[in-house]
Design an enzyme around this catalytic site. Structure first.
Site, mmCIF file in Angstrom:
data_model
loop_
_atom_site.group_PDB
_atom_site.id
_atom_site.type_symbol
_atom_site.label_atom_id
_atom_site.label_comp_id
_atom_site.label_asym_id
_atom_site.label_seq_id
_atom_site.Cartn_x
_atom_site.Cartn_y
_atom_site.Cartn_z
ATOM 1 N N ASP A 22 0.857 -1.192 0.000
ATOM 2 C CA ASP A 22 0.000 0.000 0.000
ATOM 3 C C ASP A 22 0.892 1.240 0.000
ATOM 4 O O ASP A 22 1.883 1.290 0.725
ATOM 5 C CB ASP A 22 -0.878 -0.047 1.262
ATOM 6 C CG ASP A 22 -1.807 1.156 1.354
ATOM 7 O OD1 ASP A 22 -2.072 1.787 0.302
ATOM 8 O OD2 ASP A 22 -2.269 1.456 2.466
ATOM 9 N N ASN A 24 -0.717 4.555 -0.048
ATOM 10 C CA ASN A 24 -1.448 5.763 0.370
ATOM 11 C C ASN A 24 -2.206 5.597 1.692
ATOM 12 O O ASN A 24 -3.057 6.421 2.022
ATOM 13 C CB ASN A 24 -2.407 6.213 -0.740
ATOM 14 C CG ASN A 24 -3.449 5.143 -1.054
ATOM 15 O OD1 ASN A 24 -3.453 4.084 -0.417
ATOM 16 N ND2 ASN A 24 -4.315 5.410 -1.992
ATOM 17 N N ASP A 26 -4.508 3.553 2.694
ATOM 18 C CA ASP A 26 -5.921 3.139 2.779
ATOM 19 C C ASP A 26 -6.065 1.654 3.126
ATOM 20 O O ASP A 26 -7.170 1.119 3.152
ATOM 21 C CB ASP A 26 -6.683 3.466 1.487
ATOM 22 C CG ASP A 26 -6.190 2.672 0.284
ATOM 23 O OD1 ASP A 26 -5.218 1.889 0.432
ATOM 24 O OD2 ASP A 26 -6.762 2.823 -0.809
ATOM 25 N N ASP A 30 -1.539 -1.156 -3.857
ATOM 26 C CA ASP A 30 -1.861 -0.383 -5.065
ATOM 27 C C ASP A 30 -0.694 -0.385 -6.055
ATOM 28 O O ASP A 30 0.381 -0.923 -5.766
ATOM 29 C CB ASP A 30 -2.283 1.043 -4.688
ATOM 30 C CG ASP A 30 -1.311 1.695 -3.714
ATOM 31 O OD1 ASP A 30 -0.095 1.489 -3.886
ATOM 32 O OD2 ASP A 30 -1.772 2.384 -2.780
ATOM 33 N N ASP A 200 -8.262 -16.540 -16.657
ATOM 34 C CA ASP A 200 -9.057 -17.102 -15.570
ATOM 35 C C ASP A 200 -10.033 -18.172 -16.100
ATOM 36 O O ASP A 200 -10.759 -17.909 -17.068
ATOM 37 C CB ASP A 200 -9.846 -15.940 -14.939
ATOM 38 C CG ASP A 200 -10.452 -16.284 -13.605
ATOM 39 O OD1 ASP A 200 -9.701 -16.444 -12.642
ATOM 40 O OD2 ASP A 200 -11.698 -16.365 -13.527
ATOM 41 N N HIS A 332 -3.113 -17.268 -5.249
ATOM 42 C CA HIS A 332 -4.052 -16.533 -4.379
ATOM 43 C C HIS A 332 -5.273 -17.374 -4.003
ATOM 44 O O HIS A 332 -6.111 -16.919 -3.233
ATOM 45 C CB HIS A 332 -4.492 -15.248 -5.076
ATOM 46 C CG HIS A 332 -5.268 -15.526 -6.327
ATOM 47 N ND1 HIS A 332 -4.698 -16.079 -7.453
ATOM 48 C CD2 HIS A 332 -6.575 -15.374 -6.613
ATOM 49 C CE1 HIS A 332 -5.623 -16.248 -8.377
ATOM 50 N NE2 HIS A 332 -6.779 -15.824 -7.902
ATOM 51 N N ASP A 333 -5.397 -18.579 -4.568
ATOM 52 C CA ASP A 333 -6.526 -19.454 -4.244
ATOM 53 C C ASP A 333 -6.120 -20.659 -3.399
ATOM 54 O O ASP A 333 -6.981 -21.425 -2.960
ATOM 55 C CB ASP A 333 -7.150 -20.019 -5.532
ATOM 56 C CG ASP A 333 -7.809 -18.962 -6.381
ATOM 57 O OD1 ASP A 333 -8.307 -17.967 -5.825
ATOM 58 O OD2 ASP A 333 -7.829 -19.125 -7.621
HETATM 59 C C1 NOJ Z 1 -10.246 -18.389 -10.461
HETATM 60 C C2 NOJ Z 1 -9.573 -17.287 -9.702
HETATM 61 O O1 NOJ Z 1 -8.229 -17.604 -9.510
HETATM 62 C C3 NOJ Z 1 -10.349 -17.125 -8.419
HETATM 63 O O2 NOJ Z 1 -9.696 -16.290 -7.505
HETATM 64 C C4 NOJ Z 1 -11.713 -16.625 -8.767
HETATM 65 O O3 NOJ Z 1 -12.511 -16.584 -7.607
HETATM 66 C C5 NOJ Z 1 -12.401 -17.506 -9.799
HETATM 67 N N1 NOJ Z 1 -11.531 -17.953 -10.847
HETATM 68 C C6 NOJ Z 1 -13.538 -16.763 -10.445
HETATM 69 O O4 NOJ Z 1 -13.037 -15.731 -11.250
#
Ligand code: NOJ
Length: 556
Positions: A22, A24, A26, A30, A200, A332-333
């Site tokens: 970050d 700024n 918040d 960013d 995606d 990130h998943d």
């Molecule tokens: C896969 C992405 O990596 C995930 O973070 C997202 O929730 C779903 N596709 C839907 O876009």
């Protein structure tokens, strides 16, 4: 393998912008924050950055619900900031790959606002609308975030399809005008100077003909119809069209996120001569600790090394000479790899994080590092479900604990600690000052309390850190062609404690040995004694004795 392309030699680093830096105050990362940290990524040695979505979004799913593909979310900055980021990155020799989320948009996208107005609207057919069947949903498909994949819209008395949240309506790729709009969007971003796309859930864009029900799911099941819907009838035609009209016109990097694929599918999507994508992300190895009680990823089971070896070896072998692998442990998943396949205790965190890095980075394919992996960031345990932000986690809790009462609150929290997407989304730990140097404000998601000793500053000061180990791995990949080209050969599949494999070229060989346990193991792999140790996570070598989480590579 004569024609090695730059993206086959590259190492990619994923930035999740909300949690990176970050600038700024918040509490949200960013683009100016990213710019500030580009020299850090250069120092690590990576060549490509994959940027999770930065577009305008109401953030139902943290930016994977886009309301305008051509605008940058004000949370992250402006188009000028993007231009600035691209030019600083390019000056440093770094490429930037954008996230392309085109299986669905946000329900706040102008196309959907138009589409839902009436059945005659020219945008109606940009999305997937169906009449009720006997007063119910058109079929039994489940959303990946729980519940039906259909939402009834009172205005026109039809259902629309959403494979993710109901604020993420699926686009209708069978409509050629929609496809052209997507290609125009891609072209627009490429003309801004971006260097590629991570796509995606791109293998969900073509839905099964006639929308049959999925025999394997029921509503009383926290499942998902993703795998049933994946790899639909026209997906390869659409990707070939996209390739011909857009991708093939640029020297870029492309990787498709593809749940529910076999290696045979991968050869179609990412074959050297199929003119679709360059790589895909498969998920098999990330599902090895799924629940045995039908709760999908909501489990706290420990994986078996033999399963991991079997799956990764299959992908190495089946794609060899035909298609290109992407290599990743987390994103990130997916939860933090050191907490999942390693050991995040104080005693073994550093050792096992290096072991995992070495195991993956000597395979064939393009490695992806998820932010914080290079300093051994770990999963987090927040005491209250209300402290979690991830829609998938919150929906699952609601469904399994409150509605279905299939698991107790305590059990569910143990699953959340193991599998929640927020485990990897906690802010990047830059130093041991207030809020880990991520923000001067209140972070959007809690900072992992271990930031006082797990942070970038500490890693940069310590020559034995995980950071410098990753740097060395990246460097070796650039220097030793065999890491890119050598044939993979697994040794001893049934060994559930040690992962050993070879990489073999005409005139040299590498032997990779990783002890996945906290005990000493004795192994002999018939290597002759002329092997040269090229990297290890210990400072000395005890030959056949493998110490806890020891990992090493010999060259012959
Ligand atoms: C896969 C992405 O990596 C995930 O973070 C997202 O929730 C779903 N596709 C839907 O876009």
């Amino acid at each position: 393998m004569e024609n090695i392309k730059w993206w086959q030699r590259a190492v990619v680093y994923q930035i999740y912008p909300r949690s990176f830096q970050d600038s700024n105050g918040d509490g949200i990362g960013d683009i100016p924050g990213i710019i500030e940290r580009l020299p850090y990524l250069k120092a690590l040695g990576i060549q490509v950055i994959w940027l999770s979505p930065i577009y305008q979004s109401p953030n139902d799913d943290n930016g994977y619900d886009i309301s305008d593909y051509l605008k940058v979310s004000p949370d992250f900055g402006t188009m000028d900031d993007v231009q600035n980021m691209l030019s600083v990155a390019h000056d440093l020799g770094l490429k930037i790959m954008m996230d392309l989320v085109v299986n669905h948009t946000s329900d706040e996208h102008q196309w959907f606002i138009e589409s839902r107005k009436n059945k005659e609207n020219p945008y109606r057919d940009y999305y997937i609308w169906r009449d009720p069947v006997d007063g119910h949903e058109p079929n039994n498909w489940l959303s990946d975030f729980g519940g039906s994949a259909w939402e009834f819209d009172d205005k026109t008395k039809q259902y629309y399809l959403h494979l993710f949240s109901k604020k993420q309506p699926d686009l209708n790729w069978d409509n050629p005008n929609l496809r052209q709009k997507i290609y125009d969007t891609m072209q627009w971003w490429l003309d801004q100077g971006v260097d590629g796309f991570r796509m995606d859930v791109i293998n969900l864009i073509s839905k099964p003909a006639d929308f049959p029900s999925d025999a394997n799911v029921t509503l009383a099941n926290h499942g998902s119809s993703m795998n049933f819907i994946a790899n639909g009838p026209n997906v390869h035609d659409y990707l070939k069209e996209m390739n011909q009209l857009v991708l093939s016109q640029y020297d870029i990097i492309t990787v498709g996120e593809t749940p529910g694929v076999s290696t045979a599918d991968a050869v179609k999507y990412a074959g050297f001569d199929t003119n679709e994508l360059q790589m895909i992300f498969q998920f098999e190895h990330t599902e090895i600790d799924n629940s045995h009680e039908g709760l999908g990823k909501w489990s706290n089971e420990r994986f078996k090394l033999v399963d991991l070896k079997r799956i990764l070896s299959k992908w190495q072998n089946d794609l060899y000479g035909k298609a290109w692998n992407s290599l990743y442990w987390n994103n990130h998943d997916r939860p933090r790899v050191v907490s999942r396949f390693g050991n995040d205790s104080d005693q073994y965190r550093v050792r096992s994080a290096k072991m995992l890095a070495l195991t993956l980075h000597f395979m064939q394919g393009t490695p992806y590092i998820y932010q914080g992996e290079e300093i051994g960031m770990t999963n987090i345990k927040l005491s209250d479900i209300a402290d979690y932000q991830d829609i998938d986690t919150l929906n699952a809790y609601d469904d399994l604990v409150l509605k279905q009462k299939r698991v107790t609150a305590n059990q569910m929290m143990s699953y959340v600690y193991h599998s929640s997407r927020d485990n990897t989304r906690t802010p990047m730990q830059w130093n041991n000052s207030h809020q880990a140097g991520f923000t001067t404000g209140k972070p959007w998601l809690a900072i992992n309390p271990n930031y006082t000793n797990v942070n970038v500053s500490a890693s940069l000061r310590d020559q034995q850190s995980i950071f410098y180990f990753y740097k060395k791995l990246i460097n070796l990949r650039q220097k030793m062609p065999i890491i890119t080209t050598g044939k993979y050969e697994l040794l001893d599949l049934e060994d559930d404690e040690v992962y050993a494999y070879k990489r073999v070229n005409k005139d040299s060989q590498l032997l990779i040995i990783s002890n996945f346990t906290s005990q000493n193991q004795i192994r002999h792999y018939n290597q002759d004694d002329k092997g040269q140790l090229i990297i290890s996570n210990y400072n000395d070598d005890e030959g056949d004795t493998l110490r806890p989480y020891e990992a090493k590579v010999y060259k012959f």
